[in-house]
Scaffold this active site. Structure first.
Site, PDB file in Angstrom:
ATOM      1  N   ARG A 256      -7.174  -3.195  -9.862  1.00  0.00           N
ATOM      2  CA  ARG A 256      -6.523  -3.193  -8.558  1.00  0.00           C
ATOM      3  C   ARG A 256      -5.139  -3.810  -8.717  1.00  0.00           C
ATOM      4  NH1 ARG A 256     -11.511  -6.304  -5.979  1.00  0.00           N
ATOM      5  NH2 ARG A 256     -13.098  -4.651  -5.969  1.00  0.00           N
ATOM      6  N   HIS A 257      -4.325  -3.652  -7.705  1.00  0.00           N
ATOM      7  CA  HIS A 257      -2.984  -4.231  -7.766  1.00  0.00           C
ATOM      8  C   HIS A 257      -3.064  -5.749  -7.666  1.00  0.00           C
ATOM      9  CE1 HIS A 257      -0.868  -0.464  -7.766  1.00  0.00           C
ATOM     10  NE2 HIS A 257      -1.507  -0.049  -6.689  1.00  0.00           N
ATOM     11  N   GLU A 258      -2.169  -6.410  -8.384  1.00  0.00           N
ATOM     12  CA  GLU A 258      -2.120  -7.863  -8.378  1.00  0.00           C
ATOM     13  C   GLU A 258      -1.840  -8.369  -6.970  1.00  0.00           C
ATOM     14  OE1 GLU A 258      -2.965 -10.925  -9.165  1.00  0.00           O
ATOM     15  OE2 GLU A 258      -2.389 -10.469 -11.217  1.00  0.00           O
ATOM     16  N   ASP A 267      -0.810  -1.922 -11.890  1.00  0.00           N
ATOM     17  CA  ASP A 267       0.620  -2.136 -11.648  1.00  0.00           C
ATOM     18  C   ASP A 267       1.506  -1.439 -12.677  1.00  0.00           C
ATOM     19  OD1 ASP A 267       0.063  -3.810  -9.466  1.00  0.00           O
ATOM     20  OD2 ASP A 267      -0.207  -5.525 -10.788  1.00  0.00           O
TER      21      ASP A 267
END
Length: 623
Positions: A256-258, A267
C-alpha cells in the site's frame, strides 16, 4: 495453429496459478488458538488480541504509539480498573495493530505518571497478555508481556506465490531453450507444417520479434528503426505492479502507499510510468520530425492526447454506475490519468519547441561532446529549473493560515498534534483553495497512521510540477538513446552517471533518513527528493532492461512486454472492471492475507493474459 497453442499454454498457466494460490491460501491460514479470556474469531488482518491484567490497586490508562508515527503523542487505548483490595486481578481485552512495532505505556490515574513502558511487535492473530504487578517496593511497577498463543506467519503466502511464479518462469525458460534443439525442431516439423513450427519456435514467448507493426509506427524512434523493447518491458513491469497494488496487494502494508514519509512498493510504480512516458516522448517526437511531420500537426496531436487522458481519468475516478446520477458536489478533479495528461502536455510541447528535425553531428573531439545531449537542449533545462524554483518557493515560502510556513507534515496527530489541519502544508492549501475540499481525494493514506481529518489529494496541483520534472528526466534518457544510438557502452555509462548524480542529490536532501532530512521522500507531496530518488532507481533499472533485453537479448521481456504495449487499455480496464469476475469474487475468509493475495495475483495475471492476446491479434488502444 501456433497462436492457439500459445493461448492454451497461457490459459493452463493461469489455471495453475489460481489453483496453487487458493491451495496456499487454505494451507497457510489458520485461526489463532483459543484462549479462555477472549474470542479470536473477531480478529481481522493485521490485528492481534491483547489482554492487560492489572494486579495493582490503582486504575491504569493504556496508551499506544506506533513506531511508524513520527513525532506523535501516545494515544489512549483504554482504562484498566484497579484490582479489588481482596479480589482477583482485573483484565481488559484490546485489539492491537500488527503492521508495525508499538510502544505500550501504562499511566497511573491517581498519580498521573508513567508506571511502565513496553516496546513490542505483535504478530498477526496472536494472543498476548500484559501483566502489570508491583515488585517488592510498592512504588515500583513491573510489566511483562506473555505470548498466550503464537501468531500466524502471514508472509508464507508471499513465499508460495514467489516460488510459483519462479517455477513458471523457469519452465518457460527451459522450454524456450529446448524447442531450439535440432532434435526438438525436427520433431515439431514432423508433427506440424513448417509455417506452424516456425511461428511456434519464434513466438513472442521466445525470441523477440523485431518486426515493426504499422499500428505502432507513430511511436517508433526513427533513429533506431524499431521500438526499444526494454522501454515497453519497463513500462509493463510498472503497470503490472500498479494493477496488483491497486487491487489490494494481498492486504500487506508494504503493498500500500506509505502513510507519509518513506517508500513502499506501491510508491515506486507511478513515477516510473511517468519516467518512461518522458523517454517515449523524446523518441516519438524525434521520429515524427525526421519523417517530416509538421509541427502544427504534432502540436494538435499532443493537445488532443492530453485532453483524452484527462477526460478518461475524470470518468474512471468518479464511478457512479450503480449508485445513481453523479453528484457535482463530490466530483473529484485530480487523478492519475489527469496528471499524466497534463505532464505529457508540458513535456511534449517543451520537447517539440527545442527539438531539431535532424540530430546535430557533434565531433567527439569537441570539448563539450560528453554533455552535448544536455547542452543542445539548454532552453528546456532552464524552463524546468524555473518550474522547480516555483515549487520550492511555493512549498517553503507560501503563507498557509494557521500553519507554519514551509510545513511538510501530515497534520493530524503528527508533530505532537500541533498542526492537525495542516496536512500537506502549501500543497494541501493550494488544492483546497483552487479546487475546494469536496473535489479532491477524501481518504488520503495519512489517515491510517496519523488520523488526519483534512482531505488531501496525492495527485494535486503543486505536485504536478515535480511530475513534470520526473518526465523530463525520462526525456533526458530518451535523448541519450537518440544521441548515442547503437553505442551501448556510452548509453549504459550515462544512465549510471545520471543515477549516481540523482542518488547523491537524494542523499543530501534526505540526509539518508526517512524523516530527518531537509526534504523527505514523500509520495503524497511528490517531493523533490521523491522525484530524484525514483529517477535514480529508474535510470539503474533502465540499465538492466536495456542491457538484458535490447543489447544481449537474454530476455524477450515477456510477460511484461505485452501490457507495456497496451498500457492505457490495461490501466483503464483494471479500474473499470475491478469489481467484476474474474478480478473479484466472494472469499471464504475475507480476513485472510492468503486469499486476498491469491485473488489479486489472479486478477493481475488475467490482465497480462488479456494484453498478450491483444498483442497477438495486433490490437492496440492508442490515444
Amino acid at each position: 495453429m501456433a497462436p492457439e497453442r500459445e493461448y492454451y499454454r497461457w490459459t493452463v498457466c493461469a489455471v495453475i496459478v489460481l489453483l496453487i494460490a487458493l491451495c496456499a491460501a487454505h494451507m497457510t491460514d489458520r485461526p489463532a488458538s483459543s484462549h479462555p479470556h477472549r474470542k479470536t474469531s473477531v480478529l481481522k488482518m493485521d490485528e492481534a488480541s491483547l489482554s492487560v491484567i492489572n494486579e495493582i490497586e490503582d486504575d491504569m490508562m493504556l496508551y499506544v504509539l506506533s513506531d511508524h508515527c513520527f513525532q506523535c503523542l501516545p494515544q489512549l487505548l483504554g482504562i484498566i480498573p484497579a484490582r479489588p483490595a481482596s479480589g482477583t486481578p482485573t483484565m481488559v481485552g484490546f485489539v492491537v495493530d500488527t503492521q508495525h512495532a508499538l510502544t505500550l505505556q501504562l499511566n497511573s490515574t491517581s498519580a498521573h505518571s508513567e508506571q511502565c513502558k513496553v516496546h513490542f511487535h505483535f504478530g498477526e492473530q496472536g494472543n498476548y497478555s500484559l501483566w502489570v504487578k508491583n515488585l517488592n517496593e510498592p512504588s515500583r511497577v513491573n510489566c511483562s508481556m506473555i505470548i498466550d498463543s503464537e501468531p500466524i506467519n502471514s508472509y508464507l503466502p508471499i513465499l508460495f506465490a514467489f516460488l510459483l511464479f519462479a517455477f513458471l518462469a523457469a519452465l518457460s525458460a527451459i522450454w524456450n531453450t529446448v524447442k531450439r534443439l535440432d532434435v526438438v525442431t525436427n520433431l515439431l516439423l514432423c508433427l506440424g507444417s513448417t509455417v506452424e513450427t516456425e511461428r511456434l519456435i519464434n513466438s513472442e514467448l521466445g525470441t523477440p520479434n523485431r518486426l515493426i507493426d504499422a499500428s505502432t509506427e507513430s511511436i517508433i524512434p526513427a533513429t533506431a528503426g524499431r521500438r526499444l523493447r526494454s522501454l515497453d518491458t519497463f513500462r509493463g513491469l510498472s503497470l503490472v505492479i500498479m494493477v496488483f497494488v491497486n487491487y489490494g496487494g494481498g492486504g500487506y502494508w508494504f503493498f500500500r502507499h506509505e502513510s507519509w514519509n518513506g517508500l513502499t512498493v506501491a510508491d515506486l510504480v507511478f513515477p516510473w510510468f511517468v519516467f518512461i512516458m518522458g523517454t517515449s516522448v523524446g523518441l516519438s517526437l524525434s521520429g515524427s520530425l525526421r519523417r517530416g511531420v509538421k509541427h502544427t500537426h504534432l502540436l494538435w496531436r499532443i493537445f488532443w492526447r492530453s485532453f483524452q487522458l484527462f477526460l478518461i481519468g475524470v470518468i474512471i475516478i468518479n464511478p457512479n454506475y450503480c449508485s445513481g446520477p453523479l453528484s457535482w458536489d463530490s466530483f473529484r478533479i485530480p487523478g492519475v490519468l489527469q496528471r499524466l495528461g497534463f505532464t505529457y502536455l508540458v513535456v511534449a510541447v517543451l520537447d517539440l519547441v527545442v527539438s531539431r528535425d535532424r540530430l546535430n553531428n557533434i565531433l567527439s573531439s569537441e570539448t563539450w561532446y560528453s554533455v552535448h545531449d544536455v547542452c543542445l537542449y539548454w532552453p528546456a533545462w532552464v524552463f524546468v529549473i524555473a518550474l522547480e524554483t516555483i515549487w520550492l518557493c511555493l512549498t517553503f515560502l507560501l503563507p498557509v493560515p494557521a500553519c507554519p510556513t514551509g510545513y511538510l507534515g501530515p497534520g493530524g496527530i503528527g508533530d505532537f498534534g500541533q498542526y492537525q489541519n495542516c496536512t500537506g502544508g502549501a500543497a494541501g492549501y493550494i488544492d483546497r483553495w483552487l479546487l475546494r475540499d469536496n473535489h479532491i481525494y477524501q481518504t488520503p493514506s495519512s489517515r491510517v497512521v496519523y488520523q488526519t481529518m483534512m482531505p488531501f489529494d496525492p495527485e494535486g496541483v503543486l505536485g504536478t510540477i515535480n511530475s513534470i520534472l520526473m518526465a523530463f528526466l525520462g526525456l533526458q534518457a530518451g535523448k541519450i538513446l537518440l544521441h548515442y544510438r547503437d553505442q551501448h557502452r556510452q548509453i549504459i555509462t550515462r544512465f549510471l552517471i545520471w543515477g549516481f548524480i540523482l542518488g547523491i542529490i537524494s542523499a543530501a536532501l534526505t540526509k539518508c533518513s526517512r524523516n530527518d532530512g531537509f526534504i523527505p521522500v514523500n509520495k503524497n507531496l511528490w517531493s523533490l527528493s521523491y522525484v530524484t530518488t525514483l529517477s535514480c532507481f529508474a535510470f539503474v533499472a533502465l540499465v538492466f532492461f536495456y542491457y538484458s533485453v535490447d543489447v544481449k537479448k537474454w530476455w524477450s521481456g515477456a510477460p511484461f512486454f505485452y501490457p507495456g504495449m497496451n498500457s492505457i487499455l490495461v490501466y483503464v480496464g483494471h479500474e473499470v472492471f475491478e469489481e467484476y469476475f474474474p478480478f473479484r469474487w466472494k472469499m471464504a475468509n475475507s480476513q485472510s492475507h492468503a486469499e486476498h493475495l491469491a485473488q489479486n495475483l489472479v486478477a493481475t495475471s488475467v490482465w497480462v493474459i488479456i494484453a498478450y492476446l491483444l498483442y497477438r491479434k495486433k490490437i492496440f488502444w492508442k490515444i
